[in-house]
Design an enzyme around this catalytic site. Structure first.
Site, short mmCIF file in Angstrom:
data_model
loop_
_atom_site.label_atom_id
_atom_site.label_comp_id
_atom_site.label_asym_id
_atom_site.label_seq_id
_atom_site.Cartn_x
_atom_site.Cartn_y
_atom_site.Cartn_z
N TYR A 129 0.92 -1.06 -0.07
CA TYR A 129 0.15 -0.04 0.01
C TYR A 129 0.79 1.22 -0.06
O TYR A 129 1.91 1.30 0.12
CB TYR A 129 -0.81 0.04 1.31
CG TYR A 129 -0.38 0.16 2.56
CD1 TYR A 129 0.71 -0.48 3.20
CD2 TYR A 129 -0.56 1.57 3.24
CE1 TYR A 129 0.98 -0.35 4.68
CE2 TYR A 129 -0.05 1.85 4.42
CZ TYR A 129 0.98 0.90 5.03
OH TYR A 129 1.54 1.24 6.34
N LYS A 181 6.48 -1.74 1.97
CA LYS A 181 5.31 -1.24 2.50
C LYS A 181 4.21 -2.13 2.39
O LYS A 181 3.22 -2.15 1.40
CB LYS A 181 4.92 0.14 1.94
CG LYS A 181 4.18 1.09 2.83
CD LYS A 181 4.34 2.49 2.45
CE LYS A 181 3.21 3.36 3.30
NZ LYS A 181 3.24 3.39 4.70
N GLU A 213 12.20 2.68 14.30
CA GLU A 213 11.44 3.77 13.51
C GLU A 213 10.03 3.46 14.53
O GLU A 213 10.16 2.81 15.48
CB GLU A 213 10.94 3.41 12.14
CG GLU A 213 10.43 2.26 11.92
CD GLU A 213 10.28 2.01 10.42
OE1 GLU A 213 9.70 3.07 9.57
OE2 GLU A 213 10.27 0.80 10.05
N LEU A 262 11.22 1.62 6.95
CA LEU A 262 10.62 1.97 5.99
C LEU A 262 11.32 3.33 5.35
O LEU A 262 11.34 4.24 6.21
CB LEU A 262 9.06 2.12 5.95
CG LEU A 262 8.29 2.51 4.88
CD1 LEU A 262 8.28 1.19 3.95
CD2 LEU A 262 6.96 3.50 4.96
N1 PDD Z 1 2.88 5.24 7.55
N2 PDD Z 1 7.59 3.82 8.93
C1 PDD Z 1 6.50 3.18 8.98
C2 PDD Z 1 6.54 1.71 9.53
C3 PDD Z 1 5.16 3.79 8.21
O1 PDD Z 1 4.10 2.87 8.37
C4 PDD Z 1 5.36 5.19 7.80
C5 PDD Z 1 3.99 5.63 7.20
C6 PDD Z 1 6.51 5.80 7.77
C7 PDD Z 1 6.56 7.09 7.32
O2 PDD Z 1 6.64 7.13 5.92
P1 PDD Z 1 5.97 8.19 4.75
O3 PDD Z 1 6.75 9.52 5.31
O4 PDD Z 1 6.47 7.82 3.67
O5 PDD Z 1 4.41 8.22 5.29
C8 PDD Z 1 7.76 5.09 8.53
C9 PDD Z 1 1.84 5.42 6.82
C10 PDD Z 1 1.51 7.22 6.89
C11 PDD Z 1 0.71 4.67 7.50
O6 PDD Z 1 0.66 3.67 7.46
O7 PDD Z 1 -0.53 5.39 7.57
#
Ligand code: PDD
Length: 281
Positions: A33, A147, A180, A205
């Site tokens: 996703y 992801k 993270e 990620l």
């Molecule tokens: N989450 N790390 C993890 C495990 C994440 O699920 C996310 C993003 C990030 C940050 O990535 P980005 O800056 O590309 O959103 C880091 C999304 C927003 C979610 O699952 O809702």
């Protein structure tokens, strides 16, 4: 106004939008996703999100037949139909519906869903006042760079944070290293305003917001180091913050019971938040 979703070629009422009971996303978490932010009705950093989507699909040997241009049109249409000016757009691709069998179907009919909803991280309270995070064991698989929709350890960690009254859970890997958050990247600010975040690897990620913040920090002359840091180091940091598409840049004022700095959003975090907001507005 009723919400509209996109499911496998059709725009339909969100209330009735559904995928097959044997979709591999539901039975195996066999899908990937992306979450895109919309600002003033436009998708932010969509190329970077599509690049990561391509990497996730490749890693799972999934081949989408729809081009990036078509995907973009679908996303834009879902954002438009839902009248989202500020908000989030969710895209999920799974290996589709097939009789339950662990091996890949011979000819997968990939399923694609897209939804959008309003949200206002740029002006929300948490970005201004900061949040508490807890720490908990990182129980995820070893390919956190993908992801994937298999998010159970992330869900459990976030739930633990919510029960503790915290916004996020920072995940601790071997040797006390913070990889993270459950749904965001983790950062600290060390001596002389040096900004530190975990280097890119299969352990985290590669956040699109993370990469944008690195870029704006460097071009503003902020010293940045991409390396692992421990819980102990984080608790002694001058400042801490987190980044994600759904919350942008959010100050972290407490890690577990430890107050970070003076317990208020610090100057480096505020500066980076401001610079980031400027790049997307
Ligand atoms: N989450 N790390 C993890 C495990 C994440 O699920 C996310 C993003 C990030 C940050 O990535 P980005 O800056 O590309 O959103 C880091 C999304 C927003 C979610 O699952 O809702």
């Amino acid at each position: 106004m009723s919400r509209i979703a996109y499911v496998n070629g059709q725009f339909m009422s969100h209330d009735f939008a559904a995928i097959h009971i044997e979709d591999r996303a539901t039975q195996f978490g066999d899908g990937v996703y992306e979450v895109f932010a919309a600002v003033k009705g436009k998708l932010i950093d969509s190329e970077l999100h599509f690049d990561r989507l391509d990497r996730s699909l490749r890693a799972l040997e999934m081949e989408m037949s729809l081009s990036r241009a078509t995907l973009k049109l679908i996303l834009r249409e879902v954002v438009r139909l839902n009248r989202v000016t500020e908000g989030l757009c969710y895209l999920q691709v799974s290996r589709g519906a097939a009789p339950r069998n662990h091996t890949f179907p011979n000819k997968p009919s990939y399923s694609l869903i897209v939804t959008a909803r309003r949200s206002q991280p740029a002006t929300g309270k948490i970005g201004i006042e900061g949040v508490h995070v807890i720490t908990t064991a990182d129980q995820r698989w070893q390919r956190r760079d993908i992801k994937s929709v298999s998010l159970l350890p992330n869900v459990l960690a976030k739930q633990k944070a919510a029960v503790a009254g915290a916004f996020e859970a920072w995940l601790i890997h071997n040797n006390g290293i913070i990889t993270e958050g459950s749904h965001s990247n983790a950062w600290i600010v060390g001596d002389s305003g040096t900004v530190i975040t975990h280097h890119e690897s299969i352990d985290i990620l590669s956040g699109v917001t993370r990469n944008r913040v690195l870029q704006v920090a460097r071009s503003d002359g902020v010293k940045v180091i991409e390396r692992a840091f421990t819980v102990a180091e984080a608790k002694q940091a001058h400042e801490a913050f987190l980044t994600s598409t759904s919350s942008f840049v959010v100050p972290v004022t407490h890690i577990d019971d430890t107050v970070i700095g003076d317990g208020r959003p610090g100057p480096v975090t505020k500066r980076l938040r401001g610079l980031y907001l400027r790049t997307i507005s």
